[in-house]
Design a protein around this motif. Structure first.
Motif, short mmCIF file in Angstrom:
data_model
loop_
_atom_site.label_atom_id
_atom_site.label_comp_id
_atom_site.label_asym_id
_atom_site.label_seq_id
_atom_site.Cartn_x
_atom_site.Cartn_y
_atom_site.Cartn_z
N LEU A 31 2.87 -5.32 -26.92
CA LEU A 31 1.97 -5.63 -27.69
C LEU A 31 2.43 -5.73 -29.22
CD1 LEU A 31 -1.25 -3.94 -26.42
CD2 LEU A 31 -0.67 -6.19 -25.98
N GLY A 32 3.30 -4.71 -29.42
CA GLY A 32 3.79 -4.80 -30.76
C GLY A 32 3.28 -4.04 -31.93
N SER A 33 2.03 -3.00 -31.21
CA SER A 33 1.46 -1.91 -31.94
C SER A 33 0.82 -0.93 -31.13
CB SER A 33 0.14 -2.94 -32.51
OG SER A 33 -0.74 -2.06 -33.08
N PRO A 34 1.22 0.51 -31.65
CA PRO A 34 0.57 1.34 -30.87
C PRO A 34 -1.01 1.34 -30.91
CG PRO A 34 2.09 2.20 -32.70
CD PRO A 34 1.98 0.71 -32.54
N ILE A 35 -1.53 1.12 -32.15
CA ILE A 35 -3.09 1.04 -32.16
C ILE A 35 -3.50 0.13 -31.16
CG2 ILE A 35 -4.96 0.60 -33.72
CD1 ILE A 35 -2.90 1.42 -35.99
N THR A 36 -3.13 -1.18 -31.24
CA THR A 36 -3.56 -2.19 -29.91
C THR A 36 -3.50 -1.62 -28.67
OG1 THR A 36 -2.85 -3.77 -31.61
CG2 THR A 36 -3.50 -4.56 -29.31
N ALA A 37 -2.16 -0.98 -28.26
CA ALA A 37 -1.95 -0.34 -27.06
C ALA A 37 -3.06 0.77 -26.90
CB ALA A 37 -0.68 0.29 -26.97
N ASN A 38 -3.55 1.55 -27.83
CA ASN A 38 -4.69 2.54 -27.69
C ASN A 38 -5.93 1.95 -27.47
OD1 ASN A 38 -4.51 5.33 -28.01
ND2 ASN A 38 -5.82 5.16 -29.82
N ILE A 39 -6.24 0.81 -27.88
CA ILE A 39 -7.37 0.13 -27.80
C ILE A 39 -7.36 -0.34 -26.32
CG2 ILE A 39 -8.80 -2.03 -28.20
CD1 ILE A 39 -7.86 -1.57 -31.09
N SER A 40 -6.45 -1.03 -25.84
CA SER A 40 -6.38 -1.42 -24.47
C SER A 40 -6.43 -0.37 -23.35
CB SER A 40 -5.11 -2.48 -24.13
OG SER A 40 -3.88 -1.47 -24.33
N PHE A 41 -5.63 0.60 -23.81
CA PHE A 41 -5.78 2.01 -22.78
C PHE A 41 -7.17 2.41 -22.71
CE2 PHE A 41 -6.24 6.41 -22.53
CZ PHE A 41 -5.43 6.97 -21.68
N PHE A 42 -7.92 2.58 -23.82
CA PHE A 42 -9.34 3.07 -23.73
C PHE A 42 -10.20 2.09 -23.04
CE2 PHE A 42 -7.81 6.32 -26.39
CZ PHE A 42 -8.10 7.41 -25.66
N LEU A 84 -2.66 7.77 -28.90
CA LEU A 84 -1.87 7.06 -30.19
C LEU A 84 -0.74 7.73 -30.51
CD1 LEU A 84 -2.02 4.55 -32.08
CD2 LEU A 84 -3.40 5.96 -33.64
N GLY A 85 -0.86 9.03 -30.83
CA GLY A 85 0.57 9.92 -31.15
C GLY A 85 1.45 9.62 -30.14
N THR A 86 1.16 9.89 -28.95
CA THR A 86 2.01 9.74 -27.77
C THR A 86 2.72 8.29 -27.82
OG1 THR A 86 0.81 11.09 -26.41
CG2 THR A 86 2.16 9.71 -25.20
#
Length: 146
Positions: A31-42, A84-86
């Motif tokens: 995705l190019g972003s840990p924050i976007t990955a966090n959103i998709s995860f949750f 997110l930290g992970t």
């Protein structure tokens, strides 16, 4: 027998954590972003939780939500920061180093939480033997970081 089942389940949770957190780091790279990955995860976790609740949940428990002290809902913030930290750290330091440091931090904090019975945890006083065990685990993590 029940204790052995709980031990096995706790071990399996550790296995799952060691798999899904690096997976989310991979999602972050795509995705190019840990924050976007966090959103998709949750989002996926939320949908999965709804399905699990629909099949196995006790619908009456939904009404207990208002009984929970508001500060306890900070667990959601803690989970978001942890994931997110992970997602951010595993690509930087690697899964092995990350999990060694996380494990050391968890053991130290768990010892304090259990000693004082914080957050309704059963009290488990700190003893000399436990301190030695924690020192050995933390030293092992530090040595292994090299």
């Amino acid at each position: 027998m029940q204790t052995i089942s709980y031990i096995i389940l706790a071990f399996l949770v550790g296995v799952i954590i060691s798999i899904y957190l690096p997976m989310n780091s991979s999602v972050s790279r795509y995705l190019g972003s840990p924050i976007t990955a966090n959103i998709s995860f949750f989002m996926v976790a939320f949908i999965a939780s709804i399905f699990i609740f629909a099949f196995f949940g006790d619908y009456k428990t939904v009404f207990n939500i208002k009984k929970v002290p508001p500060y306890l809902y900070l667990t959601g913030l803690g989970a978001a920061l942890m994931v997110l930290g992970t997602t951010f750290l595993i690509p930087k330091i690697g899964a092995r180093k990350f999990f060694l440091l996380v494990m050391a931090g968890q053991i130290l904090m768990a010892m304090i939480i259990s000693h004082f019975g914080v957050l309704e945890s059963p009290k488990d006083p700190i003893t000399f033997k436990k301190i030695i065990g924690v020192i050995l685990v933390v030293m092992g993590a530090v040595i292994s970081l090299k």
